[in-house]
Design a protein around this motif. Structure first.
Motif, PDB file in Angstrom:
ATOM      1  N   THR A 170      13.759 -29.480  18.566  1.00 53.34           N
ATOM      2  CA  THR A 170      14.970 -29.808  19.330  1.00 53.34           C
ATOM      3  C   THR A 170      15.011 -31.297  19.621  1.00 53.34           C
ATOM      4  OG1 THR A 170      14.952 -27.604  20.320  1.00 53.34           O
ATOM      5  CG2 THR A 170      16.299 -29.284  21.401  1.00 53.34           C
ATOM      6  N   GLU A 171      13.855 -31.872  19.985  1.00 55.90           N
ATOM      7  CA  GLU A 171      13.830 -33.314  20.222  1.00 55.90           C
ATOM      8  C   GLU A 171      14.177 -34.077  18.949  1.00 55.90           C
ATOM      9  OE1 GLU A 171      11.118 -37.172  21.258  1.00 55.90           O
ATOM     10  OE2 GLU A 171      10.232 -35.220  21.664  1.00 55.90           O
ATOM     11  N   ALA A 172      13.671 -33.637  17.821  1.00 52.09           N
ATOM     12  CA  ALA A 172      13.982 -34.286  16.543  1.00 52.09           C
ATOM     13  C   ALA A 172      15.486 -34.235  16.271  1.00 52.09           C
ATOM     14  CB  ALA A 172      13.213 -33.622  15.409  1.00 52.09           C
ATOM     15  N   ALA A 173      16.126 -33.112  16.599  1.00 47.54           N
ATOM     16  CA  ALA A 173      17.578 -32.986  16.421  1.00 47.54           C
ATOM     17  C   ALA A 173      18.310 -33.937  17.358  1.00 47.54           C
ATOM     18  CB  ALA A 173      18.014 -31.543  16.666  1.00 47.54           C
ATOM     19  N   VAL A 174      17.845 -34.044  18.603  1.00 49.50           N
ATOM     20  CA  VAL A 174      18.461 -34.962  19.573  1.00 49.50           C
ATOM     21  C   VAL A 174      18.350 -36.393  19.057  1.00 49.50           C
ATOM     22  CG1 VAL A 174      18.197 -35.951  21.893  1.00 49.50           C
ATOM     23  CG2 VAL A 174      18.163 -33.468  21.593  1.00 49.50           C
ATOM     24  N   SER A 175      17.190 -36.755  18.543  1.00 48.78           N
ATOM     25  CA  SER A 175      16.982 -38.090  17.995  1.00 48.78           C
ATOM     26  C   SER A 175      17.959 -38.370  16.845  1.00 48.78           C
ATOM     27  CB  SER A 175      15.536 -38.234  17.514  1.00 48.78           C
ATOM     28  OG  SER A 175      15.288 -39.543  17.077  1.00 48.78           O
ATOM     29  N   GLY A 176      18.133 -37.394  15.961  1.00 46.57           N
ATOM     30  CA  GLY A 176      19.082 -37.542  14.850  1.00 46.57           C
ATOM     31  C   GLY A 176      20.508 -37.688  15.323  1.00 46.57           C
ATOM     32  N   ILE A 177      20.891 -36.915  16.319  1.00 48.17           N
ATOM     33  CA  ILE A 177      22.251 -36.998  16.878  1.00 48.17           C
ATOM     34  C   ILE A 177      22.474 -38.362  17.517  1.00 48.17           C
ATOM     35  CG2 ILE A 177      23.750 -36.093  18.712  1.00 48.17           C
ATOM     36  CD1 ILE A 177      22.480 -33.292  18.042  1.00 48.17           C
TER      37      ILE A 177
END
Length: 166
Positions: A142-149
């Motif tokens: 989820t953190e990786a997705a937040v970083s990408g967003i």
């Protein structure tokens, strides 16, 4: 959150602030502003000796960590106030760029860490933890997705402001 997520958050926050304040026009002022946003996004982790900021200030970081602990004073209103006072004390043509960039980065860091399961002590020295109702674990997918967003948001804002000029 990890360093790369904080960097993306700092860049996105600086681009958003730049949008709101109709930020610096010249390239040198923009470089100071965005550089300060990136630096500010990592500064609150001075309290963690293994973080990027902690490794750059090893003795100071160890002192802060042992004296106050992690996500306490450097993740609070006191740290924001200190950044404002220190940046405000600088007198140069870049002072406002530095001040607003640092603030954007530091505030983005605190918001992101408030979105983790541990939260932050924003009202330090009052031992109350603040955590977003929607939170994730540091280092998770989820953190990786937040970083990408955040990276996509930053790129869109930067393209809008500096390439498309709209």
């Amino acid at each position: 959150m990890k360093g790369n997520t904080h960097l993306m958050g700092g860049l996105a926050a600086a681009a958003l602030v730049n949008e709101w304040i109709d930020g610096p026009a010249s390239l040198d002022h923009q470089l100071v502003f965005y550089g300060a946003g990136l630096l500010g996004s990592l500064l609150p982790d001075l309290c963690h000796p293994n973080s990027w900021a902690g490794r750059k200030t090893k003795l100071f970081s160890k002192f802060v960590s042992k004296t106050f602990g992690h996500r306490t004073i450097t993740h609070s209103w006191l740290f924001i106030a200190a950044v404002v006072l220190l940046a405000g004390a600088l007198h140069s043509t870049y002072s406002l760029n530095l001040k607003y960039g640092l603030l954007a980065g530091v505030i983005s860091h605190l918001i992101l860490d408030a979105c983790t399961s541990r939260g932050i002590q924003f009202l330090y020295p009052i031992p109350l933890r603040f955590r977003s109702p929607i939170y994730t674990k540091t280092g998770s997918n989820t953190e990786a997705a937040v970083s990408g967003i955040l990276m996509i948001a930053a790129l869109i804002l930067l393209a809008k402001q500096h390439i498309l000029n709209i």
